[in-house]
Design a protein around this motif. Structure first.
Motif, short mmCIF file in Angstrom:
data_model
loop_
_atom_site.label_atom_id
_atom_site.label_comp_id
_atom_site.label_asym_id
_atom_site.label_seq_id
_atom_site.Cartn_x
_atom_site.Cartn_y
_atom_site.Cartn_z
N ILE A 175 -10.40 -4.21 6.45
CA ILE A 175 -10.62 -2.76 6.45
C ILE A 175 -9.29 -2.01 6.56
O ILE A 175 -9.14 -0.95 5.95
N ALA A 176 -8.34 -2.58 7.30
CA ALA A 176 -7.03 -1.91 7.39
C ALA A 176 -6.37 -1.86 6.01
O ALA A 176 -5.86 -0.81 5.60
N ILE A 177 -6.40 -2.98 5.29
CA ILE A 177 -5.79 -3.00 3.94
C ILE A 177 -6.54 -2.03 3.02
O ILE A 177 -5.93 -1.17 2.36
N HIS A 178 -7.87 -2.14 3.00
CA HIS A 178 -8.69 -1.30 2.11
C HIS A 178 -8.54 0.19 2.48
O HIS A 178 -8.33 1.03 1.60
N GLY A 179 -8.64 0.48 3.75
CA GLY A 179 -8.60 1.87 4.21
C GLY A 179 -7.27 2.54 3.97
O GLY A 179 -7.20 3.65 3.42
N PHE A 180 -6.19 1.87 4.36
CA PHE A 180 -4.89 2.52 4.21
C PHE A 180 -4.43 2.55 2.75
O PHE A 180 -3.72 3.47 2.34
N ASN A 181 -4.88 1.58 1.95
CA ASN A 181 -4.57 1.69 0.51
C ASN A 181 -5.36 2.83 -0.11
O ASN A 181 -4.85 3.55 -0.97
N GLY A 182 -6.61 3.01 0.34
CA GLY A 182 -7.42 4.14 -0.14
C GLY A 182 -6.75 5.46 0.20
O GLY A 182 -6.66 6.37 -0.64
N LEU A 183 -6.22 5.55 1.42
CA LEU A 183 -5.52 6.77 1.83
C LEU A 183 -4.28 6.99 0.96
O LEU A 183 -3.99 8.12 0.54
N ARG A 184 -3.57 5.89 0.68
CA ARG A 184 -2.37 5.98 -0.18
C ARG A 184 -2.74 6.53 -1.56
O ARG A 184 -2.08 7.44 -2.08
N VAL A 185 -3.87 6.02 -2.11
CA VAL A 185 -4.30 6.46 -3.44
C VAL A 185 -4.63 7.96 -3.42
O VAL A 185 -4.22 8.71 -4.30
N ILE A 186 -5.35 8.39 -2.37
CA ILE A 186 -5.72 9.80 -2.27
C ILE A 186 -4.47 10.68 -2.20
O ILE A 186 -4.35 11.69 -2.89
N LEU A 187 -3.51 10.26 -1.37
CA LEU A 187 -2.29 11.07 -1.21
C LEU A 187 -1.47 11.10 -2.50
O LEU A 187 -0.84 12.11 -2.81
N LEU A 188 -1.49 9.99 -3.25
CA LEU A 188 -0.75 9.97 -4.52
C LEU A 188 -1.45 10.78 -5.60
O LEU A 188 -0.81 11.26 -6.54
N GLU A 189 -2.79 10.94 -5.46
CA GLU A 189 -3.50 11.78 -6.44
C GLU A 189 -3.16 13.25 -6.24
O GLU A 189 -3.21 14.03 -7.17
N MET A 190 -2.83 13.61 -5.01
CA MET A 190 -2.57 15.01 -4.71
C MET A 190 -1.20 15.46 -5.17
O MET A 190 -1.00 16.61 -5.53
#
Lengths: 146, 116
Positions: free
Chosen positions: B63-78
């Motif tokens: 979950i740490a890998i999935h969650g923080f990568n998801g956050l990274r993707v969201i921040l890069l989309e912005m």
């Protein structure tokens, strides 16, 4: 020359706007909101559980803080978010793999996107319905008096 | 350096794997009345069970890998720029490692605790 600065000028406003792209945009939006919500819960849960290492009293003090009606409401929200995020995430994995998108066709007016077909729309609805069912079951466990 | 397509495959695999291990984690709370399952002794007994402790560690990592990568993707989309992308990548990796280290410490310490 390579352009390094490619700022998305709409920023958060563009990300949150569900108006222009229909159901797919709502799903996109919910997937990210539930993802961020679950990450916040996950970090909080790891911190909450660490009180175990300080012994019996610290653990019970943490339970008094979290095992309240408000704590249970937050857990219910987490159950709904995790169910939607999982079901919609599985739909997205298939979609990103090209499954369920339909065949490309000539763009005819009114230009309905072929990719957002009934399979995709029903996938989003299934995710929402599963989340509601999971929340009802969670409520029966958390507030059922057991 | 991993390609973005490889990172997304890791994202999907960690997500699907997390589904299974989290399901077992939730079932462990439902094998007895929910309130009882949270009592100190019951929780410590869970941590003394080595396969379950390994399962908890796998949940933590997945979950740490999935969650923080998801956050990274969201921040890069912005926002996209070389500096921002590097900053977001470093911050999410450091946060992920911090959460994994903190959670692992809990699992190890709780595994060695005696009952209350």
């Amino acid at each position: 020359m390579e352009v390094y600065d490619r700022n998305n000028r709409e920023g958060l406003k563009g990300w949150l706007n569900p108006g222009r792209y229909g159901w797919e945009r709502v799903s996109y939006w919910l997937q990210r909101l539930t993802g961020v919500g679950l990450l916040v819960y996950f970090v909080g849960h790891v911190y909450e559980t660490s009180s175990l290492t300080q012994g019996f009293d610290a653990w019970n003090a943490m339970l008094e803080l979290t095992q309240t009606p408000l704590g249970h409401m937050i857990l219910l929200l987490v159950i709904g978010m995790s169910t939607f995020h999982s079901a919609n995430g599985i739909r997205l994995i298939f979609t990103h793999g090209g499954k369920g998108l339909g065949k490309p066709g000539r763009p005819d007016y009114p230009y309905d996107p072929v990719s957002l077909n009934y399979r995709q729309k029903s996938g989003i609805w299934v995710a929402l319905i599963l989340a509601a069912v999971a929340m009802l079951y969670g409520a029966s466990v958390l507030f059922g008096g057991e | 350096m991993l390609r973005e397509s490889q990172i997304m495959k890791i994202h999907y695999m960690t997500g699907i794997a997390a589904l299974f291990v989290v399901a077992v984690h939730i079932l462990m709370r439902l094998v007895m009345p929910f309130n009882l399952s949270l009592e100190f002794d019951n929780v410590i007994l869970n941590y003394h069970n080595l396969p379950y402790a390994v399962l908890l560690e796998s949940i933590l990592v997945l979950i740490a890998i999935h969650g923080f990568n998801g956050l990274r993707v969201i921040l890069l989309e912005m926002r996209q720029s070389r500096g921002w992308e590097n900053f977001v990548t470093v911050v999410t990796i450091v946060a992920m490692m911090g959460v994994i280290a903190y959670g692992t410490r809990t699992i190890i310490v709780a595994n060695g605790l005696s009952l209350g």
